[in-house]
Scaffold this motif. Sequence first.
Motif, PDB file in Angstrom:
ATOM      1  N   ALA A   1     -14.766   3.080  17.571  1.00 51.33           N
ATOM      2  CA  ALA A   1     -13.908   2.416  16.735  1.00 51.33           C
ATOM      3  C   ALA A   1     -13.067   3.240  16.014  1.00 51.33           C
ATOM      4  O   ALA A   1     -13.327   4.231  15.553  1.00 51.33           O
ATOM      5  CB  ALA A   1     -14.486   1.595  15.425  1.00 51.33           C
ATOM      6  N   ALA A   2     -11.883   3.104  16.223  1.00 56.04           N
ATOM      7  CA  ALA A   2     -10.898   4.008  15.742  1.00 56.04           C
ATOM      8  C   ALA A   2      -9.998   3.303  14.399  1.00 56.04           C
ATOM      9  O   ALA A   2      -9.448   2.011  14.435  1.00 56.04           O
ATOM     10  CB  ALA A   2      -9.730   4.119  16.716  1.00 56.04           C
ATOM     11  N   PRO A   3     -10.074   3.851  13.253  1.00 58.99           N
ATOM     12  CA  PRO A   3      -9.670   3.333  12.008  1.00 58.99           C
ATOM     13  C   PRO A   3      -8.083   3.451  12.082  1.00 58.99           C
ATOM     14  O   PRO A   3      -7.536   4.291  12.526  1.00 58.99           O
ATOM     15  CB  PRO A   3     -10.047   4.365  11.032  1.00 58.99           C
ATOM     16  N   ILE A   4      -7.276   2.335  11.712  1.00 65.02           N
ATOM     17  CA  ILE A   4      -6.088   2.316  11.426  1.00 65.02           C
ATOM     18  C   ILE A   4      -5.695   2.044  10.042  1.00 65.02           C
ATOM     19  O   ILE A   4      -6.263   1.015   9.497  1.00 65.02           O
ATOM     20  CB  ILE A   4      -5.526   0.952  12.469  1.00 65.02           C
ATOM     21  N   PRO A   5      -5.079   2.844   9.448  1.00 64.48           N
ATOM     22  CA  PRO A   5      -4.697   2.939   8.106  1.00 64.48           C
ATOM     23  C   PRO A   5      -3.610   1.701   7.688  1.00 64.48           C
ATOM     24  O   PRO A   5      -2.853   1.180   8.390  1.00 64.48           O
ATOM     25  CB  PRO A   5      -4.099   3.989   7.730  1.00 64.48           C
ATOM     26  N   ARG A   6      -4.033   0.926   6.590  1.00 61.83           N
ATOM     27  CA  ARG A   6      -3.231  -0.332   6.032  1.00 61.83           C
ATOM     28  C   ARG A   6      -2.667   0.195   4.970  1.00 61.83           C
ATOM     29  O   ARG A   6      -3.320   0.768   3.853  1.00 61.83           O
ATOM     30  CB  ARG A   6      -4.410  -1.256   5.806  1.00 61.83           C
ATOM     31  N   ALA A   7      -1.414   0.197   4.691  1.00 62.85           N
ATOM     32  CA  ALA A   7      -0.891   0.559   3.428  1.00 62.85           C
ATOM     33  C   ALA A   7      -1.020  -0.493   2.386  1.00 62.85           C
ATOM     34  O   ALA A   7      -0.944  -1.612   2.395  1.00 62.85           O
ATOM     35  CB  ALA A   7       0.887   0.563   3.448  1.00 62.85           C
ATOM     36  N   GLY A   8      -1.528   0.265   1.139  1.00 65.41           N
ATOM     37  CA  GLY A   8      -1.602  -0.625  -0.159  1.00 65.41           C
ATOM     38  C   GLY A   8      -0.535  -0.839  -0.994  1.00 65.41           C
ATOM     39  O   GLY A   8       0.451  -0.059  -0.695  1.00 65.41           O
ATOM     40  N   GLY A   9      -0.760  -1.198  -2.028  1.00 68.77           N
ATOM     41  CA  GLY A   9       0.207  -1.537  -3.044  1.00 68.77           C
ATOM     42  C   GLY A   9       0.696  -0.184  -3.415  1.00 68.77           C
ATOM     43  O   GLY A   9       1.938   0.061  -3.815  1.00 68.77           O
ATOM     44  N   LEU A  10      -0.348   0.851  -3.846  1.00 70.88           N
ATOM     45  CA  LEU A  10       0.180   2.086  -4.615  1.00 70.88           C
ATOM     46  C   LEU A  10       0.965   2.836  -3.602  1.00 70.88           C
ATOM     47  O   LEU A  10       1.984   3.487  -3.768  1.00 70.88           O
ATOM     48  CB  LEU A  10      -1.138   2.765  -5.081  1.00 70.88           C
ATOM     49  N   HIS A  11       0.393   2.989  -2.274  1.00 69.05           N
ATOM     50  CA  HIS A  11       1.028   3.485  -1.137  1.00 69.05           C
ATOM     51  C   HIS A  11       2.626   2.964  -1.132  1.00 69.05           C
ATOM     52  O   HIS A  11       3.486   3.874  -0.939  1.00 69.05           O
ATOM     53  CB  HIS A  11       0.515   3.580   0.050  1.00 69.05           C
ATOM     54  N   THR A  12       2.546   1.748  -1.124  1.00 78.43           N
ATOM     55  CA  THR A  12       4.045   1.097  -0.937  1.00 78.43           C
ATOM     56  C   THR A  12       5.103   1.568  -2.111  1.00 78.43           C
ATOM     57  O   THR A  12       6.262   2.009  -1.938  1.00 78.43           O
ATOM     58  CB  THR A  12       3.706  -0.208  -0.717  1.00 78.43           C
ATOM     59  N   PHE A  13       4.415   1.726  -3.323  1.00 77.83           N
ATOM     60  CA  PHE A  13       5.221   2.108  -4.328  1.00 77.83           C
ATOM     61  C   PHE A  13       5.740   3.274  -4.422  1.00 77.83           C
ATOM     62  O   PHE A  13       6.829   3.829  -4.512  1.00 77.83           O
ATOM     63  CB  PHE A  13       4.387   1.810  -5.723  1.00 77.83           C
ATOM     64  N   ALA A  14       4.666   4.393  -3.950  1.00 78.34           N
ATOM     65  CA  ALA A  14       5.128   6.005  -3.833  1.00 78.34           C
ATOM     66  C   ALA A  14       5.796   5.932  -2.699  1.00 78.34           C
ATOM     67  O   ALA A  14       6.951   6.832  -3.141  1.00 78.34           O
ATOM     68  CB  ALA A  14       3.573   6.328  -3.698  1.00 78.34           C
ATOM     69  N   ARG A  15       6.112   5.407  -1.831  1.00 80.93           N
ATOM     70  CA  ARG A  15       6.813   5.335  -0.653  1.00 80.93           C
ATOM     71  C   ARG A  15       8.268   4.921  -1.290  1.00 80.93           C
ATOM     72  O   ARG A  15       9.490   5.614  -1.084  1.00 80.93           O
ATOM     73  CB  ARG A  15       6.643   4.591   0.531  1.00 80.93           C
ATOM     74  N   PHE A  16       8.229   3.904  -1.799  1.00 82.91           N
ATOM     75  CA  PHE A  16       9.651   3.273  -2.342  1.00 82.91           C
ATOM     76  C   PHE A  16      10.201   4.340  -3.556  1.00 82.91           C
ATOM     77  O   PHE A  16      11.404   4.401  -3.379  1.00 82.91           O
ATOM     78  CB  PHE A  16       9.271   2.059  -3.094  1.00 82.91           C
ATOM     79  N   VAL A  17       9.425   4.948  -4.435  1.00 82.26           N
ATOM     80  CA  VAL A  17       9.785   6.006  -5.303  1.00 82.26           C
ATOM     81  C   VAL A  17      10.369   7.083  -4.705  1.00 82.26           C
ATOM     82  O   VAL A  17      11.558   7.603  -5.032  1.00 82.26           O
ATOM     83  CB  VAL A  17       8.731   6.047  -6.230  1.00 82.26           C
ATOM     84  N   GLY A  18       9.715   7.713  -3.680  1.00 81.95           N
ATOM     85  CA  GLY A  18      10.083   8.808  -3.035  1.00 81.95           C
ATOM     86  C   GLY A  18      11.433   8.528  -2.323  1.00 81.95           C
ATOM     87  O   GLY A  18      12.293   9.655  -2.078  1.00 81.95           O
ATOM     88  N   GLN A  19      11.691   7.413  -1.936  1.00 83.73           N
ATOM     89  CA  GLN A  19      13.014   7.286  -1.222  1.00 83.73           C
ATOM     90  C   GLN A  19      14.287   6.865  -2.068  1.00 83.73           C
ATOM     91  O   GLN A  19      15.404   6.662  -1.567  1.00 83.73           O
ATOM     92  CB  GLN A  19      13.093   5.879  -0.370  1.00 83.73           C
ATOM     93  N   ARG A  20      14.262   6.848  -3.538  1.00 84.95           N
ATOM     94  CA  ARG A  20      15.152   6.590  -4.478  1.00 84.95           C
ATOM     95  C   ARG A  20      15.158   7.744  -5.562  1.00 84.95           C
ATOM     96  O   ARG A  20      14.295   7.386  -6.223  1.00 84.95           O
ATOM     97  CB  ARG A  20      15.009   5.269  -5.052  1.00 84.95           C
ATOM     98  N   PRO A  21      15.831   8.556  -5.562  1.00 81.70           N
ATOM     99  CA  PRO A  21      15.695   9.797  -6.471  1.00 81.70           C
ATOM    100  C   PRO A  21      16.128   9.168  -7.936  1.00 81.70           C
ATOM    101  O   PRO A  21      15.672   9.624  -8.915  1.00 81.70           O
ATOM    102  CB  PRO A  21      16.800  10.543  -5.997  1.00 81.70           C
TER     103      PRO A  21
END
Length: 309
Positions: free
Chosen positions: A18-38
């Motif tokens: 079995a190969a694990p497929i990462p699933r984006a969580g709420g914190l990861h989504t928020f961190a990516r959102f913040v990183g794209q908006r200086p």
Amino acid sequence: MSEAVQVPSPASGGIAAAAPIPRAGGLHTFARFVGQRPAFLTGLAIVGITVFLAAVGPYIGPYPTETALPGDTLQPPSWRHPFGTDVSNMDIFSRVIAAPRIDLTIALVSTFIAFVFGVLLGVISGFFGGERGLARYASEGIMRAADIVQAFPVFIFALALVGFRGPGAINVIAALAFLNIPFFLRITRGAVLQVRERPFIEAARCAGNSEWRIAFFHVLPNALTPPVANISPTIGFSILLTSGLSFVGAGVPVPTPEWGSMIAIGAPNMMTGQWWTALFPGIALGISILGYALVGDGLKEFLDPTKRV
């Protein structure tokens, strides 16, 4: 979390590990959102600094914040006094970094009170506004009271409320909370008017839920996004209003370190060339308000699914 997926193995003709497929969580989504908006990231940094200074600012300053330093009247910025000293022989840098404790405390407490009461009244006036009888009259009464409060200039009304009971942190909190309730009330009411017309509300009613249960267990959770997104700008506005009241002598009494009162103390000295007495508290106040405004704009965008791309 990760989800395991089995894939065929070319060598064995069977199923590979079995190969694990990462699933984006709420914190990861928020961190990516913040990183794209200086701008949002800058606002969060400023808010974090103000919270940090509110917690430890009075203890990390090099000098006492309410005690005069003998022989150090109106000293310009130097290594000994990075922001100089004021006319009362007090170190400006120590007082600037200590001021967030009182300013932010007043803003947070008053905003929390206004949010709670404003949201509750907004749900009542929005959900029961179309009903007949007592509920309708209560809804109309709430809105007319909000109209009366918002009919007056905010600063003048706050000055009158604080002047009625006298200066002090508790009275400033009460005045700011009272003035901000109509703001959260109207925002929540507008969201409730949209949510109450959705099909799942009719489904909840058909399932036998009471109107009060529908209002607070089905409508309220789906109408919280607008008021929650406006908490941060309201905190910044409350800091500004607190400083304005202290500037005219109706807010936090001297010698408590507070940005507005520090600007008021230093303003007359700017006429005689001591520019640092009011400049540094003013810069700290402006940057703090900007930070909370940037966070508010970022949260509005993040909480809107149509813009969160």
